[in-house]
Write a protein that holds these residues in place. Structure first.
Motif: not given
Length: 251
Positions: A145-159
Motif C-alpha cells: 500500500r506504500l510502494v509499487p508492486q515490484h519495489l515492494m518485492r525487492a524491498l521484501y526479499y532484500t530487507s
C-alpha cells in the motif's frame, strides 16, 4: 511506558506509543494499542486520530526477545494475533488515522503505517520489512500500500528500507518535514480533517474502506499462515536465533 491518548485540539485524539528503547512491542502492547485506537474512533467528539510514537523511532515491530524467551509457540501466537488486532484497529478506526512517523518504521510499523489513512513523516524516517532476517513473514500486504508492486518485492526479499522522501515520491507519504516539525505537521493535517462533519467523515471512512481492492485483514492473515509454517519447520528459530548477534560480534 505503554500507550497513551490525549486531546491536543478539538476533534483530534493523539495516540502515542512508548515502549523503550526502540518501540518493539510485546504481545500486550499490540493489544493495548488496538484498544486505544478503537476507543478513540468510538468517541463521538473525535473526527481524526493521530498515531505517533515517543523515543528513537516510530516502531521496530514485535519484541523478538520475548519470543526467544518462550520455549513454545505462545509468544508467537500472541504476537501474530496482537499485530492482527492493532493493524485492523488502524484500518477499521471509525475516523481517519494520520500516522506521524519518525526514525525507523520496521516490521509491525509497516502494518500500522500501511493501514493508516495518511502518513506524515520526518526526513529521517525509513520504512522496511526486515522479516526475512528475523525468521518471520508478513506485512507485505501493507508495504504494497506504500510502494509499487515490484519495489515492494525487492524491498521484501532484500530487507532493505526506503526513505520518507522516496515514499513521498510514490505518493504514499503526504508530507516530509524536519524531525522537530513532525508533530505540528501531523496535527495540522488532522485539524484540517477534523473540521469536517463528524457523521460525514465516518461515512467517508467506511465508504473508502468498502471500495479497497484488497481485503487487508484477510490478505495479512494469509501471510501469517506462512509464518507459522516457518516456525513449525524450524527455519524461523534458526534465523531468529541469529538476531542481534552480528551487531554484538562487531562491537
Amino acid at each position: 511506558m505503554g500507550v497513551s491518548t490525549s486531546s491536543p485540539d478539538m476533534g483530534i485524539a493523539l495516540v502515542t506509543v512508548d515502549f523503550p528503547p526502540v518501540n518493539a512491542l510485546p504481545v500486550h502492547g499490540w493489544y493495548e494499542l488496538a484498544d486505544a485506537l478503537r476507543a478513540a474512533g468510538r468517541d463521538p467528539e473525535v473526527r481524526c486520530v493521530v498515531l505517533a510514537a515517543a523515543g528513537r523511532g516510530f516502531n521496530a515491530g514485535v519484541d523478538i526477545k520475548e519470543m526467544q524467551r518462550d520455549s513454545g509457540h505462545g509468544a508467537l501466537i500472541g504476537a501474530n494475533r496482537g499485530c492482527y488486532e492493532a493493524f485492523a484497529a488502524v484500518y477499521e478506526c471509525e475516523v481517519p488515522v494520520v500516522a506521524a512517523v519518525h526514525g525507523f518504521c520496521l516490521g509491525g510499523g509497516i502494518g500500522l503505517a500501511g493501514n493508516a489513512d495518511a502518513i506524515v513523516a520526518s526526513d529521517d524516517a525509513v520504512f522496511g520489512l526486515p522479516e526475512l532476517d528475523r525468521g518471520a513473514l508478513g506485512a507485505a500486504t501493507h508495504l504494497a500500500r506504500l510502494v509499487p508492486q515490484h519495489l515492494m518485492r525487492a524491498l521484501y526479499y532484500t530487507s532493505r528500507t526506503a526513505t520518507a522522501a522516496e515514499l513521498h515520491a510514490h505518493g504514499s507519504v503526504w508530507k516530509v518535514v524536519p524531525r522537530t516539525e513532525l508533530s505540528a505537521a501531523a496535527l495540522e493535517l488532522a485539524a484540517e480533517i477534523a473540521k469536517k462533519d463528524g457523521t460525514l467523515i465516518r461515512l467517508a471512512k467506511a465508504a473508502i474502506n468498502g471500495i479497497d481492492p484488497v481485503d487487508v485483514r484477510r490478505s495479512y492473515r494469509f501471510e501469517q499462515g506462512f509464518t507459522f509454517e516457518a516456525n513449525l519447520s524450524g527455519v524461523a528459530d534458526r534465523v531468529r536465533d541469529t538476531f542481534g548477534k552480528a551487531q554484538e560480534e562487531s562491537a
